[in-house]
Each structure stands twice: as C-alpha cells, then as structure tokens.
Design a protein around this motif. Structure first.
Motif, short mmCIF file in Angstrom:
data_model
loop_
_atom_site.label_atom_id
_atom_site.label_comp_id
_atom_site.label_asym_id
_atom_site.label_seq_id
_atom_site.Cartn_x
_atom_site.Cartn_y
_atom_site.Cartn_z
N MET A 67 11.74 63.07 -17.87
CA MET A 67 11.93 64.08 -18.92
C MET A 67 10.86 63.94 -20.00
N GLU A 73 16.38 64.10 -26.05
CA GLU A 73 16.54 62.64 -25.99
C GLU A 73 16.73 62.07 -27.39
N TYR A 268 21.98 63.63 -17.27
CA TYR A 268 20.91 64.61 -17.16
C TYR A 268 20.54 64.86 -15.71
N ALA A 280 21.41 59.06 -16.66
CA ALA A 280 21.24 57.67 -16.32
C ALA A 280 22.23 56.88 -17.16
N ARG A 323 14.64 49.79 -19.42
CA ARG A 323 13.91 50.42 -20.53
C ARG A 323 13.48 49.33 -21.50
N ARG A 348 13.26 54.71 -24.04
CA ARG A 348 13.64 55.84 -23.16
C ARG A 348 12.49 56.83 -22.98
N1 GLY Z 1 14.58 59.02 -20.73
C1 GLY Z 1 15.65 58.92 -19.85
C2 GLY Z 1 16.33 57.64 -19.84
O1 GLY Z 1 15.92 56.72 -20.51
O2 GLY Z 1 17.31 57.53 -19.16
#
Ligand code: GLY
Length: 382
Positions: A67, A73, A268, A280, A323, A348
């Motif tokens: 994304m 976000e 998402y 996620a 992440r 993210r």
């Molecule tokens: N940017 C999507 C996530 O971190 O799940």
C-alpha cells in the motif's frame, strides 16, 4: 463531504537520476525495497555500489501488501508520518516511471485509489474520527453512500451501506517492484553479496567510503560505528499476511484497495493482477515470523465478511514479516556520522517511503541533506 487534495498532484521536486562522475565506494547493508532503491539511485549517480543481504529481496519487502497509503495507514496525531508519507507519495509517479524505464519492466504501480468501510456503528464512528482528522489536514476524503459504494466495488457485502473514498492512497505490487529494482540496479552495475553483515568493520564494508544502513529490524544488531552511538530504538512488529488467487468462475476481486474495520479489527485487501493480498495482523512478539491459526482465521473471517465472494478464491499463501518500528513510527533517515547514513526503521511504511528515502540518502551522500526528512533525523531520541 469532499475536501480538496494537497500533495501528490504536483511534479516531483527532484530531477530524474542521471549518470554522474565516480563518487566512490558505497556499501548498502540490506537488500529490501529501501536498500535497492538507494543502491539503484546511487549507482546511477556514479557510486560504485555493493548491496549486502543474506536473502536479498526476501525480507519484509517480499511479504508486504504494497500500500502507498499515507492517509489510510495514518492515525490522528501522527502528523510527521502523514507529511513524510504524503511527500513520498508525491514522488512515487516519477520514481515509478524512471524505474520502469531503467529496469525495462513494469514496477506494478496501480492507478486505483482506496475505499474504506466500517462494519458496525462502532467501526464507523472510529472511521469518522480518522476522516475528520484527514479532512482537517486538507486531505481529499469523500463520503460514499450505498449506491456510490456499490458502483466502485460491487462485491462489497450488502450489509455495508456507506464508505469513504480516498483516491490518493494507491498501491504497488511489491514483488514486481522488487524485481524492477533488482533489474535496474543490476543494469546500473550494483553488485550483490549474499551474506549478512553484522559488524561495520566487516571485510566487505571496511573498504567502502560510505555505508548506508537499510537493514530493517536487523539494523540495531549491527556493531562497529553504531556501538558508539547506542543501539537504534527499532523493534520488530510482526504482521501476518495472506495471498488469495482468483479462480475461474469466482466473482471478481476488488479493483481498489479496500480497508475495513470489522468489530474493531483492521483488515486491508490490496488487488493484484491474479488476486489480492489480505493483511495484516500486528503483534509485538519479538523476531517471530510464525503464522498462527488465529491470525489466518481472523484475516479470512474479516476479508470474507467484507467481500463474501472471496470464499471462492484459492488460498495461495500465508507469510509473516517484521515491521521495523521506531518509538514514534517515523523512520531514521539521515547521516549518523561521517561515514554512515541511516535509511531504516520504516515501520508500516517502507514501500511508500522508498522514493523519498532514496532521494534523502542521495542528498546526504552528497552532503546536502533534504529538509523534507527533518522529522526522521537519526539523533532525535539521543
Ligand atoms: N503497511 C501495511 C502493514 O504494515 O501491514
């Protein structure tokens, strides 16, 4: 409700990369989207570049949803991240165009925006707070009634009667992007060394004039120059993610990225040419990449609640990524010392922030830092 856009309509502020004079040896530690973006740009600018990664292109960048979504976000109050993300999104079209030309293959940038829905009244109230925040920051967010919603995404569950359109938030196929970055970097003469670097006095790195750290959650484990400044405050935040493949006869998947709150849980759905990505989960459990039964159950339950036709799709893949999260969610981009530049801790938003990060690192390498990334200064927690 409709508000005027700011940001990604104006042309990018930087010139396309062109070949330059030799600038010296550059070691890039980390071969994800950030590392490859920096490596490609630097090689084109005349650096002799080597990327170090034990599994190039197979870390979180491979797992990601792709994304490009600074608005959806975002969370109320995260102003610095919203501005960084918007600035990077503004650079994405030119970045993609230059990358596609350099790689000789598409990089998977989608032109479609994002639709956001809330499952129940509580979810819609939560969503309304985010919409108010974004509208207050001058972003384009448009309420959709039942008919408008169904024209944009006919497969949404009948129970969903309203939504929000966020046309600026787009997506990219992260795996097409990785392949394009690798191809462009190869063509520009970037060397790849498939091994880990844990110490900046490592043989391969020692001879480099400059070193860029783009190792995500691995960044704080590096020793050498980083030891003197203390460990970077980056922690892994696990995300489980699924890939679903369309089958003959199944209803079409979504055309837009669809984000939903379902009983307070965020999900998402990001379109791909052959299906979609469903993400996620978010768990703070250290460097664990196990995909759990509960994670898969929740993602599938929420995805099929929002788009019931997905029940006919093939369950193609499950994975988990880490992440690299900083305390304020903002990455570390900038010079650490005379030889080391940081490009890490993107949380993210690594794929979204790749063009801005690459531009900023190039500016740092050439000793003229970009003001646009001031909020990501490495020393802000010192
Ligand atoms: N940017 C999507 C996530 O971190 O799940």
């Amino acid at each position: 409700m409709s508000h005027h856009p700011s940001g990604p309509t104006s042309p990018p502020p930087t010139d396309p990369p062109t070949g330059g004079p030799g600038n010296g040896q550059l070691a890039v530690v980390g071969g994800g989207v950030i590392g490859w973006s920096v490596a490609w740009r630097a090689a084109v600018a005349g650096w002799s570049v080597t990327v170090f990664d034990p599994r190039p292109g197979r870390g979180s960048s491979w797992v990601a949803g792709g994304m490009l979504a600074p608005l959806t976000e975002g969370h109320p109050g995260e102003d610095a991240l919203l501005e960084l993300g918007s600035e990077s999104l503004r650079r994405w079209p030119a970045f993609a165009e230059q990358l596609t030309a350099a790689a000789g293959r598409p990089c998977g940038l989608s032109a479609e925006g994002t639709i956001v829905v809330g499952w129940n009244a509580g979810d819609r109230a939560e969503l309304a707070r985010t919409v108010a925040y974004l509208a207050g920051r001058g972003r384009l967010v448009t309420q959709l009634d039942d008919d408008e919603l169904r024209v944009l995404e006919p497969g949404l569950a009948p129970a969903l009667r309203s939504g929000v359109s966020v046309p600026q938030d787009r997506s990219v196929d992260n795996r097409a992007l990785l392949a394009a970055l690798r191809a462009a970097a190869d063509r520009a003469g970037v060397r790849t060394v498939e091994r880990a670097v844990s110490d900046l006095d490592d043989d391969g790195v020692r001879g480099a004039d400059q070193v860029v750290i783009a190792a995500g959650t691995g960044s704080p484990t590096l020793t050498g120059p980083l030891r003197s400044t203390g460990a970077l405050p980056i922690r892994p935040v696990k995300g489980e993610i699924l890939r679903l493949r369309a089958r003959p006869g199944a209803v079409p998947g979504p055309r837009h990225t669809v984000r939903a709150l379902v009983h307070g849980r965020s999900v998402y759905l990001v379109p791909r040419s052959d299906g979609l990505v469903v993400g996620a989960t978010q768990h703070e459990v250290g460097a664990d990449t196990t995909v759990t039964v509960g994670g898969v159950r929740d993602l599938l339950a929420d995805a099929t609640a929002v788009l019931p036709g997905l029940a006919e799709f093939e369950f193609a893949e499950h994975a988990a990524g880490l992440r690299p999260m900083s305390p304020d969610g903002v990455p570390f981009i900038g010079r650490l010392d005379d030889r080391v530049v940081l490009a890490t801790g993107h949380g993210r938003n690594g794929i979204l922030l790749a063009p801005l990060t690459a531009d900023a690192v190039l500016a740092d390498l050439h000793r003229s830092p970009l003001a646009e990334v001031a909020a990501a200064a490495p020393g802000r927690f010192a």
